[in-house]
Design an enzyme around this catalytic site. Structure first.
Site, PDB file in Angstrom:
ATOM      1  CD  GLU A 176      -4.499  16.651   4.479  1.00  0.00           C
ATOM      2  OE1 GLU A 176      -5.184  16.756   3.478  1.00  0.00           O
ATOM      3  OE2 GLU A 176      -3.887  15.591   4.762  1.00  0.00           O
ATOM      4  N   GLY A 227       7.781  19.489   1.615  1.00  0.00           N
ATOM      5  CA  GLY A 227       7.687  18.808   0.322  1.00  0.00           C
ATOM      6  C   GLY A 227       8.264  17.404   0.384  1.00  0.00           C
ATOM      7  N   GLY A 232       7.752   5.671  -5.444  1.00  0.00           N
ATOM      8  CA  GLY A 232       7.202   6.756  -4.638  1.00  0.00           C
ATOM      9  C   GLY A 232       8.178   7.843  -4.235  1.00  0.00           C
ATOM     10  CE  LYS A 252      -6.236  13.024   4.489  1.00  0.00           C
ATOM     11  NZ  LYS A 252      -4.960  13.183   3.793  1.00  0.00           N
ATOM     12  CG  HIS A 310     -33.580  22.467  -1.607  1.00  0.00           C
ATOM     13  ND1 HIS A 310     -32.669  23.457  -1.342  1.00  0.00           N
ATOM     14  CD2 HIS A 310     -34.581  22.601  -0.716  1.00  0.00           C
ATOM     15  CE1 HIS A 310     -33.107  24.184  -0.322  1.00  0.00           C
ATOM     16  NE2 HIS A 310     -34.269  23.688   0.084  1.00  0.00           N
ATOM     17  CB  THR A 327       3.731   6.996   0.908  1.00  0.00           C
ATOM     18  OG1 THR A 327       5.082   6.725   0.543  1.00  0.00           O
ATOM     19  CG2 THR A 327       3.665   8.233   1.779  1.00  0.00           C
ATOM     20  N   GLY A 351       0.791  -1.236   0.000  1.00  0.00           N
ATOM     21  CA  GLY A 351       0.000   0.000   0.000  1.00  0.00           C
ATOM     22  C   GLY A 351       0.819   1.280   0.000  1.00  0.00           C
ATOM     23  CB  ILE A 372       2.244  17.373   5.015  1.00  0.00           C
ATOM     24  CG1 ILE A 372       2.158  16.258   3.960  1.00  0.00           C
ATOM     25  CG2 ILE A 372       2.718  16.828   6.362  1.00  0.00           C
ATOM     26  CD1 ILE A 372       3.424  15.471   3.747  1.00  0.00           C
ATOM     27  CB  VAL A 412      13.183  26.905  10.156  1.00  0.00           C
ATOM     28  CG1 VAL A 412      13.956  26.173  11.245  1.00  0.00           C
ATOM     29  CG2 VAL A 412      11.765  27.213  10.638  1.00  0.00           C
TER      30      VAL A 412
HETATM   31  P1  FAD Z   1       4.285   5.248  -2.649  1.00  0.00           P
HETATM   32  O1  FAD Z   1       2.930   5.232  -2.102  1.00  0.00           O
HETATM   33  O2  FAD Z   1       5.298   6.109  -1.978  1.00  0.00           O
HETATM   34  O3  FAD Z   1       4.778   3.750  -2.646  1.00  0.00           O
HETATM   35  C1  FAD Z   1       6.073   3.374  -2.982  1.00  0.00           C
HETATM   36  C2  FAD Z   1       6.330   1.973  -2.473  1.00  0.00           C
HETATM   37  O4  FAD Z   1       7.533   1.495  -3.062  1.00  0.00           O
HETATM   38  C3  FAD Z   1       6.536   1.877  -0.964  1.00  0.00           C
HETATM   39  O5  FAD Z   1       5.731   0.849  -0.453  1.00  0.00           O
HETATM   40  C4  FAD Z   1       8.017   1.535  -0.808  1.00  0.00           C
HETATM   41  O6  FAD Z   1       8.287   0.687   0.297  1.00  0.00           O
HETATM   42  C5  FAD Z   1       8.261   0.764  -2.098  1.00  0.00           C
HETATM   43  N1  FAD Z   1       9.652   0.744  -2.543  1.00  0.00           N
HETATM   44  C6  FAD Z   1      10.482   1.804  -2.745  1.00  0.00           C
HETATM   45  N2  FAD Z   1      11.670   1.382  -3.228  1.00  0.00           N
HETATM   46  C7  FAD Z   1      11.584   0.030  -3.335  1.00  0.00           C
HETATM   47  C8  FAD Z   1      12.462  -0.980  -3.784  1.00  0.00           C
HETATM   48  N3  FAD Z   1      13.686  -0.699  -4.280  1.00  0.00           N
HETATM   49  N4  FAD Z   1      12.047  -2.256  -3.736  1.00  0.00           N
HETATM   50  C9  FAD Z   1      10.808  -2.583  -3.266  1.00  0.00           C
HETATM   51  N5  FAD Z   1       9.938  -1.671  -2.844  1.00  0.00           N
HETATM   52  C10 FAD Z   1      10.313  -0.385  -2.885  1.00  0.00           C
HETATM   53  N6  FAD Z   1      -2.208  11.876  -1.596  1.00  0.00           N
HETATM   54  C11 FAD Z   1      -3.514  12.009  -1.882  1.00  0.00           C
HETATM   55  O7  FAD Z   1      -3.896  11.928  -3.053  1.00  0.00           O
HETATM   56  N7  FAD Z   1      -4.441  12.222  -0.899  1.00  0.00           N
HETATM   57  C12 FAD Z   1      -4.075  12.324   0.394  1.00  0.00           C
HETATM   58  O8  FAD Z   1      -4.938  12.521   1.253  1.00  0.00           O
HETATM   59  C13 FAD Z   1      -2.711  12.214   0.719  1.00  0.00           C
HETATM   60  N8  FAD Z   1      -2.320  12.313   1.998  1.00  0.00           N
HETATM   61  C14 FAD Z   1      -0.995  12.181   2.294  1.00  0.00           C
HETATM   62  C15 FAD Z   1      -0.606  12.330   3.615  1.00  0.00           C
HETATM   63  C16 FAD Z   1       0.722  12.211   3.958  1.00  0.00           C
HETATM   64  C17 FAD Z   1       1.128  12.364   5.399  1.00  0.00           C
HETATM   65  C18 FAD Z   1       1.681  11.913   2.955  1.00  0.00           C
HETATM   66  C19 FAD Z   1       3.132  11.746   3.315  1.00  0.00           C
HETATM   67  C20 FAD Z   1       1.305  11.773   1.638  1.00  0.00           C
HETATM   68  C21 FAD Z   1      -0.032  11.916   1.295  1.00  0.00           C
HETATM   69  N9  FAD Z   1      -0.470  11.819  -0.020  1.00  0.00           N
HETATM   70  C22 FAD Z   1      -1.786  11.969  -0.321  1.00  0.00           C
HETATM   71  C23 FAD Z   1       0.465  11.541  -1.123  1.00  0.00           C
HETATM   72  C24 FAD Z   1       0.405  10.045  -1.501  1.00  0.00           C
HETATM   73  O9  FAD Z   1       0.690   9.276  -0.372  1.00  0.00           O
HETATM   74  C25 FAD Z   1       1.393   9.744  -2.624  1.00  0.00           C
HETATM   75  O10 FAD Z   1       1.156  10.619  -3.708  1.00  0.00           O
HETATM   76  C26 FAD Z   1       1.236   8.310  -3.097  1.00  0.00           C
HETATM   77  O11 FAD Z   1       1.429   7.403  -2.046  1.00  0.00           O
HETATM   78  C27 FAD Z   1       2.230   8.005  -4.218  1.00  0.00           C
HETATM   79  O12 FAD Z   1       2.051   6.696  -4.635  1.00  0.00           O
HETATM   80  P2  FAD Z   1       3.229   5.854  -5.305  1.00  0.00           P
HETATM   81  O13 FAD Z   1       2.626   4.557  -5.681  1.00  0.00           O
HETATM   82  O14 FAD Z   1       3.867   6.654  -6.368  1.00  0.00           O
HETATM   83  O15 FAD Z   1       4.328   5.656  -4.192  1.00  0.00           O
HETATM   84  P1  NAI Z   2       3.897  20.890  -0.207  1.00  0.00           P
HETATM   85  O1  NAI Z   2       4.694  21.038  -1.429  1.00  0.00           O
HETATM   86  O2  NAI Z   2       2.431  20.781  -0.276  1.00  0.00           O
HETATM   87  O3  NAI Z   2       4.187  22.127   0.771  1.00  0.00           O
HETATM   88  C1  NAI Z   2       5.472  22.429   1.232  1.00  0.00           C
HETATM   89  C2  NAI Z   2       5.456  23.853   1.743  1.00  0.00           C
HETATM   90  O4  NAI Z   2       6.682  24.101   2.385  1.00  0.00           O
HETATM   91  C3  NAI Z   2       5.312  24.891   0.645  1.00  0.00           C
HETATM   92  O5  NAI Z   2       4.355  25.830   1.023  1.00  0.00           O
HETATM   93  C4  NAI Z   2       6.707  25.494   0.539  1.00  0.00           C
HETATM   94  O6  NAI Z   2       6.712  26.830   0.090  1.00  0.00           O
HETATM   95  C5  NAI Z   2       7.175  25.374   1.971  1.00  0.00           C
HETATM   96  N1  NAI Z   2       8.621  25.367   2.154  1.00  0.00           N
HETATM   97  C6  NAI Z   2       9.552  24.781   1.368  1.00  0.00           C
HETATM   98  N2  NAI Z   2      10.781  24.990   1.883  1.00  0.00           N
HETATM   99  C7  NAI Z   2      10.604  25.685   3.026  1.00  0.00           C
HETATM  100  C8  NAI Z   2      11.485  26.176   4.016  1.00  0.00           C
HETATM  101  N3  NAI Z   2      12.788  25.978   3.939  1.00  0.00           N
HETATM  102  N4  NAI Z   2      10.970  26.863   5.056  1.00  0.00           N
HETATM  103  C9  NAI Z   2       9.616  27.078   5.155  1.00  0.00           C
HETATM  104  N5  NAI Z   2       8.746  26.634   4.243  1.00  0.00           N
HETATM  105  C10 NAI Z   2       9.227  25.934   3.204  1.00  0.00           C
HETATM  106  O7  NAI Z   2       4.548  19.657   0.549  1.00  0.00           O
HETATM  107  P2  NAI Z   2       4.058  18.800   1.796  1.00  0.00           P
HETATM  108  O8  NAI Z   2       3.011  19.518   2.561  1.00  0.00           O
HETATM  109  O9  NAI Z   2       5.302  18.372   2.494  1.00  0.00           O
HETATM  110  O10 NAI Z   2       3.393  17.554   1.083  1.00  0.00           O
HETATM  111  C11 NAI Z   2       4.166  16.725   0.195  1.00  0.00           C
HETATM  112  C12 NAI Z   2       3.313  16.129  -0.858  1.00  0.00           C
HETATM  113  O11 NAI Z   2       2.388  15.215  -0.307  1.00  0.00           O
HETATM  114  C13 NAI Z   2       2.533  17.186  -1.596  1.00  0.00           C
HETATM  115  O12 NAI Z   2       2.988  17.200  -2.925  1.00  0.00           O
HETATM  116  C14 NAI Z   2       1.118  16.761  -1.540  1.00  0.00           C
HETATM  117  O13 NAI Z   2       0.555  16.696  -2.817  1.00  0.00           O
HETATM  118  C15 NAI Z   2       1.135  15.358  -0.936  1.00  0.00           C
HETATM  119  N6  NAI Z   2       0.080  15.324   0.069  1.00  0.00           N
HETATM  120  C16 NAI Z   2      -1.209  15.387  -0.359  1.00  0.00           C
HETATM  121  C17 NAI Z   2      -2.243  15.428   0.533  1.00  0.00           C
HETATM  122  C18 NAI Z   2      -3.618  15.543   0.024  1.00  0.00           C
HETATM  123  O14 NAI Z   2      -3.837  15.337  -1.168  1.00  0.00           O
HETATM  124  N7  NAI Z   2      -4.598  15.847   0.867  1.00  0.00           N
HETATM  125  C19 NAI Z   2      -2.015  15.381   1.981  1.00  0.00           C
HETATM  126  C20 NAI Z   2      -0.619  15.363   2.319  1.00  0.00           C
HETATM  127  C21 NAI Z   2       0.371  15.313   1.386  1.00  0.00           C
END
Ligand code: FAD
Ligand code: NAI
Length: 468
Positions: free
Chosen positions: A189, A274, A146, A52, A447, A42, A40, A186, A239
């Protein structure tokens, strides 16, 4: 003798597992390689799903304290049981990751446990935790590894006091003060989760606005709403270091473009600046796979890298780092490899921030249409004029529609409001069909629903909204 497959996918996040299921449905013999103990990626383990679960639980906690009494429901002051809340989160993760295991079995997908690397065209080596290796022969390889959290130079993440999202999802007590570095998705949220549970949240953002990439007007209004919830924003600020002391953390900050430095005392610092594509240990350099300056695997319009037989999808390639974008790319590449016309429409990928109220958007922002020189019109409708919103004490926010001035075609929609993340999809479907604001306005909406605000915003793009 090595196992042979049509397709081997490295990584089982939303990109990898969805690709595997679709490819198996299309008749391919599929293998996946995963180095984490559960499938599954990240999203399911440390991202979308656990965040969530905590967002929902903390919203309920806050509603019990603030909204329920206004509705005449008196349950007394709510008491936080953080252990139970975390158990709910862990159960949610386990049930979702277990679901992927079921899908792999159902679709006869072979799962290899260990770190996968490309050992030349048509060859993947899996190295298990004990160091033993298995070689897989495969016609195609899809890399879906990922991304990982980015860090600031000189700051050491310990996932206890200086945390990424991973540590912020499992704090064992509510911090008195939480410093969030980065006002992105992030930061806002997870900042919301801990603010609702009682933390004083300060957000330091490098830019002069929150949520870069989202519509500017929406971000501005949303920032005000968060400020009312107790968030303190330090925009245009960076920072430069964090000191660990016995009594807590001292973050050194200064204006983004230089000036007098000062410091912020905090218990926990969340670094949310990021995420970076993850390509380490994949053997890509040896295989000659091209990587761009930002560390992303370079692909053509059909997810193919510069090496025949090697493809990449999800966070590890360009585009928004979103689970549904990765999933759609997984489906598209499976279809392309099966000889079909797999395709992703990057112009219609919704984005949602799951705070309260939620922020949802699809299509272009006003800044984008302006920069593109498009002759556009905008129209808005506030939830204060929506009957259902009033009944639910959810009248914060508005719907904003951006349409082409000449053709009325909808170019973008941005919503701040309760349930915005569910509402946005009617506009996504409309945009997929190239629909106009008038199409939305002439569609009968039930509605009383929050979605009527979308129709009213569309009416406002024409002869005028009814209820304002
Ligand atoms: P990933 O989900 O990162 O999966 C990569 C997988 O590859 C991992 O399981 C890892 O262990 C595996 N892997 C890596 N290298 C290797 C290797 N060499 N061999 C075997 N396995 C390997 N996105 C949304 O759309 N909605 C959200 O609400 C949302 N919330 C988020 C909240 C947080 C806190 C974070 C951090 C991210 C969130 N995201 C959200 C972003 C979302 O999680 C990612 O965009 C998504 O998981 C990307 O999917 P992926 O398949 O590309 O990679
Ligand atoms: P982000 O790219 O959304 O936000 C990072 C923020 O940090 C930006 O506002 C940027 O200007 C700021 N920043 C960068 N460098 C900085 C510094 N040195 N000092 C202070 N501020 C700085 O990245 P975030 O929140 O880490 O999320 C990562 C990814 O995960 C995003 O691309 C997002 O799409 C995905 N994600 C999606 C969610 C959703 O769809 N609900 C929930 C959580 C993550």
């Amino acid at each position: 003798m090595a196992d042979t497959f049509d397709l081997t996918i490295i990584g089982t996040g939303p990109g990898g597992y969805v690709c595997a299921v679709r490819a198996a449905q299309l008749g391919m013999k599929v293998a996946v390689v995963e180095k984490w103990p559960s499938f599954g990626g990240t999203c399911l383990n440390i991202g979308c799903i656990p965040s969530k679960a905590l967002l929902h639980a903390s919203e309920m906690f806050e509603e019990a304290a603030h909204s329920l009494p206004q509705l005449g429901v008196e349950v007394g002051a709510p008491k936080l049981n953080l252990t139970a809340m975390m158990a709910h989160k862990d159960d949610t993760v386990a049930s979702n990751t277990g679901g992927i295991e079921y899908l792999f079995k159902k679709n006869k997908i072979t799962a290899f446990r260990g770190t996968g690397s490309v050992a030349g065209q048509g060859k993947v080596v899996v190295t298990a935790e004990d160091g033993s290796t298995t070689e897989i022969e495969t016609k195609h390889i899809v890399i879906a590894t990922g991304s990982v959290s980015a860090n600031l130079p000189g700051i050491e993440i310990d996932e206890e006091r200086i945390v990424t999202s991973t540590g912020a999802l499992k704090l064992d007590k509510v911090p008195e003060n939480l410093l969030v570095i980065g006002a992105g998705v992030i930061g806002l949220e997870l900042g919301s989760v801990w603010a609702r549970l009682g933390a004083k949240v300060t957000v330091v953002e490098y830019l002069d606005r929150i949520l870069p990439g989202m519509d500017g007007e929406v971000a501005k209004q949303f920032q005000r709403m968060l400020a009312k919830q107790g968030f303190e924003f330090k925009l245009s600020t960076k920072v430069t270091g964090i000191e660990k002391t016995e009594s807590g953390l001292v973050a050194h900050v200064e204006p983004a473009d230089g000036g007098e430095a000062w410091s912020i005392q905090t218990d926990i610092a969340l670094v949310a600046i990021g995420r970076l594509p993850y390509t380490q240990g994949l053997g890509l350099e040896e295989a000659g796979v091209e990587i761009d300056k930002r560390g992303r695997i370079v692909t053509d319009g059909h997810y193919k890298t510069n090496i025949d037989g090697i493809y990449a999808i999800g966070d590890v390639i360009a585009g928004p780092m979103l689970a549904h974008k990765a999933e759609d790319e997984g489906i598209a590449i499976a279809e392309i490899l099966a000889g079909q016309a797999g395709h992703v429409n990057y112009g219609v990928i919704p984005g949602v921030v799951y705070t309260n109220p939620e922020v949802a958007s699809v299509g272009q922002t006003e800044e984008e249409v302006k920069a593109a020189g498009i002759d556009y019109k905008t129209s808005k409708f506030p939830f204060t004029a929506n009957g259902r919103a009033k009944a639910m004490l959810a009248s914060q926010g508005f719907v904003k529609i951006i349409a082409d001035k000449a053709t009325d075609r909808v170019l973008g929609c941005h919503i701040v409001g309760k349930g915005a993340g569910e509402m946005i999809h009617e506009v996504a479907v409309l945009m997929e069909f190239g629909g106009s604001a008038e199409d939305l306005a002439r569609t009968c909406h039930a509605h009383p629903t929050m979605s009527e605000a979308i129709r009213e915003a569309a009416l406002a793009a024409g002869d005028g909204a009814i209820h304002i």
